[in-house]
Design a protein around this motif. Structure first.
Motif, short mmCIF file in Angstrom:
data_model
loop_
_atom_site.label_atom_id
_atom_site.label_comp_id
_atom_site.label_asym_id
_atom_site.label_seq_id
_atom_site.Cartn_x
_atom_site.Cartn_y
_atom_site.Cartn_z
N PHE A 114 -15.55 -2.22 -46.00
CA PHE A 114 -15.81 -1.20 -47.02
C PHE A 114 -17.29 -0.81 -47.11
O PHE A 114 -17.61 0.24 -47.65
CB PHE A 114 -15.34 -1.69 -48.38
CG PHE A 114 -13.84 -1.77 -48.51
CD1 PHE A 114 -13.01 -0.97 -47.74
CD2 PHE A 114 -13.24 -2.64 -49.41
CE1 PHE A 114 -11.64 -1.03 -47.85
CE2 PHE A 114 -11.87 -2.72 -49.53
CZ PHE A 114 -11.06 -1.92 -48.75
N PHE A 115 -18.17 -1.66 -46.61
CA PHE A 115 -19.61 -1.39 -46.68
C PHE A 115 -20.26 -1.64 -45.33
O PHE A 115 -19.80 -2.48 -44.55
CB PHE A 115 -20.28 -2.30 -47.73
CG PHE A 115 -19.82 -2.08 -49.14
CD1 PHE A 115 -20.37 -1.09 -49.94
CD2 PHE A 115 -18.81 -2.88 -49.68
CE1 PHE A 115 -19.94 -0.89 -51.24
CE2 PHE A 115 -18.37 -2.70 -50.98
CZ PHE A 115 -18.93 -1.69 -51.76
N HIS A 116 -21.33 -0.90 -45.07
CA HIS A 116 -22.19 -1.24 -43.94
C HIS A 116 -23.64 -1.10 -44.39
O HIS A 116 -23.94 -0.35 -45.33
CB HIS A 116 -21.89 -0.37 -42.71
CG HIS A 116 -22.13 1.10 -42.92
ND1 HIS A 116 -23.37 1.69 -42.82
CD2 HIS A 116 -21.27 2.11 -43.23
CE1 HIS A 116 -23.28 2.97 -43.05
NE2 HIS A 116 -22.00 3.27 -43.31
N ARG A 117 -24.53 -1.81 -43.75
CA ARG A 117 -25.93 -1.82 -44.13
C ARG A 117 -26.70 -0.76 -43.36
O ARG A 117 -26.49 -0.57 -42.16
CB ARG A 117 -26.55 -3.20 -43.91
CG ARG A 117 -26.05 -4.24 -44.89
CD ARG A 117 -26.98 -5.47 -44.96
NE ARG A 117 -26.58 -6.35 -46.05
CZ ARG A 117 -26.98 -6.20 -47.31
NH1 ARG A 117 -27.79 -5.19 -47.63
NH2 ARG A 117 -26.58 -7.04 -48.24
N VAL A 118 -27.63 -0.09 -44.08
CA VAL A 118 -28.57 0.85 -43.48
C VAL A 118 -29.95 0.40 -43.95
O VAL A 118 -30.38 0.73 -45.06
CB VAL A 118 -28.29 2.30 -43.92
CG1 VAL A 118 -29.30 3.24 -43.27
CG2 VAL A 118 -26.87 2.71 -43.57
N THR A 167 -18.26 2.71 -46.11
CA THR A 167 -17.65 3.18 -44.88
C THR A 167 -16.59 4.23 -45.23
O THR A 167 -16.29 4.47 -46.41
CB THR A 167 -16.99 2.01 -44.14
OG1 THR A 167 -15.91 1.50 -44.95
CG2 THR A 167 -17.98 0.89 -43.85
N GLU A 168 -16.01 4.82 -44.21
CA GLU A 168 -14.94 5.79 -44.45
C GLU A 168 -13.77 5.12 -45.17
O GLU A 168 -13.18 5.70 -46.09
CB GLU A 168 -14.48 6.39 -43.12
CG GLU A 168 -13.45 7.49 -43.27
CD GLU A 168 -13.09 8.15 -41.96
OE1 GLU A 168 -12.02 8.77 -41.88
OE2 GLU A 168 -13.90 8.03 -41.01
N ALA A 169 -13.46 3.89 -44.79
CA ALA A 169 -12.38 3.15 -45.46
C ALA A 169 -12.74 2.86 -46.91
O ALA A 169 -11.88 2.92 -47.80
CB ALA A 169 -12.09 1.85 -44.71
N GLY A 170 -14.01 2.56 -47.16
CA GLY A 170 -14.46 2.28 -48.52
C GLY A 170 -14.36 3.50 -49.40
O GLY A 170 -13.93 3.43 -50.56
N ILE A 171 -14.75 4.67 -48.86
CA ILE A 171 -14.66 5.92 -49.61
C ILE A 171 -13.20 6.22 -49.96
O ILE A 171 -12.86 6.61 -51.08
CB ILE A 171 -15.27 7.07 -48.81
CG1 ILE A 171 -16.79 6.86 -48.66
CG2 ILE A 171 -14.98 8.42 -49.46
CD1 ILE A 171 -17.45 7.84 -47.70
N GLU A 172 -12.31 6.00 -48.98
CA GLU A 172 -10.89 6.28 -49.18
C GLU A 172 -10.28 5.34 -50.22
O GLU A 172 -9.42 5.74 -51.01
CB GLU A 172 -10.15 6.14 -47.85
CG GLU A 172 -8.68 6.47 -47.93
CD GLU A 172 -8.00 6.35 -46.58
OE1 GLU A 172 -6.75 6.34 -46.56
OE2 GLU A 172 -8.71 6.27 -45.56
#
Length: 302
Positions: free
Chosen positions: A52-56, A63-68
């Motif tokens: 659900f998250f990735h680091r920048v 992530t796209e899955a997290g947004i959904e």
């Protein structure tokens, strides 16, 4: 196949982290450690089978899955909170839940509510906003304030608290200058503000124009708002002329934020009503509010 139902702790940790885009802020909000937030989210991701998250750099992003997943997660949390409030509220005789349309709440109910509180200090209040586009279950409130005609709520008790008149209102700034609003025909120099709320099923501008004798008038333009409150705020900002409803513009006129440029008013068959399920009629807290709304509040709004 075993159903994959997430824990409420995991959903709350995910929602808070997604809203703040910070595990640290989510931990502070939920009174947990950052490692506990990370653990809850990791368990949720493993259950769903997605990251659900990735680091920048030092930041996190969905992530796209997290947004959904975020929308349904928020809906589930909200539904459970409402259900819990509903179940608890049934047992709390001293808590009165008032459901009220947003514009009326801001412009009329909240400014007057202190009077009710002083007369009923033992009653605690919850105010819920009724959205014109949404259906609210009758057991989600004790009493409501709604807009319509006297026969619009079959099976409910309903008491009218306002007799409404409709008339143009605008900022005082529009009464000066070369295009000053001195007579109805001067509206041709100005934008009008229309409201498309589902509670306002007809456009009253043509009816008012007929009453004012300017049926064929063409306005300079129009601004369309989906609710009454932004319509009136648009008028307060001097961007155009709105059709005021006597109860909800009363305080703005008294404070000088709005003025009535013409003395031409049109009576309306619609108005604000206190509405509540028949089974609530014997609740003392409801009886006291209805008496106050039909008495003191109705008097204040005249």
């Amino acid at each position: 196949m075993q159903s994959r139902l997430p824990s409420m702790a995991g959903l709350r940790a995910f929602e808070a982290a997604a809203r703040h885009l910070s595990f640290t802020r989510a931990a502070i909000e939920l009174n947990l450690t950052q490692s506990a937030i990370s653990h809850q989210i990791r368990n949720l991701e493993e259950l769903i089978g997605a990251r659900f998250f990735h680091r920048v750099g030092n930041d996190i992003r969905l992530t796209e899955a997290g947004i959904e997943y975020l929308g349904p997660a928020r809906s589930a949390i909200t539904e459970l909170q409402v259900a819990a409030d509903r179940a608890i509220g049934r047992r709390q005789r001293d808590v009165l839940t008032i459901a009220c349309l947003g514009t009326f709440a801001i412009k009329c109910l909240l400014p007057a509510l202190g009077d009710f509180m002083r007369s009923n200090p033992a009653i605690r209040l919850k105010v819920r906003t009724l959205m014109p586009y949404a259906q609210v279950r009758p057991d989600d409130y004790d009493v409501s304030i709604q807009y319509g005609m006297d026969a619009d709520w079959p099976g409910f008790a309903a008491h009218r608290i306002t007799n409404e008149e409709i008339f143009p209102v605008c900022s005082p700034s529009l009464l000066a200058g070369p295009t000053a609003l001195l007579r109805p025909s001067d509206l041709r120099h100005h934008f009008i503000i229309r409201t498309t709320s589902p509670l306002v099923l007809r456009d009253d501008w043509p009816l008012w124009q007929r009453k004012a004798g300017v049926d064929d008038l063409t306005f300079a333009g129009e601004i369309v708002c989906d609710l009454l409150y932004p319509s009136y705020q648009t008028a307060i900002e001097g961007l155009g002329v709105a059709l005021g409803r006597s109860a909800v513009v009363r305080n703005d006129i008294a404070a000088g934020r709005l003025v009535e440029p013409f003395s031409i008013r049109m009576p309306s068959p619609l108005g604000y009503h206190v509405v509540y399920p028949q089974q609530h009629a014997n609740l003392v807290k409801v009886q006291r509010f209805v008496d106050w709304a039909c008495g003191n509040l109705a008097t204040m709004l005249k």
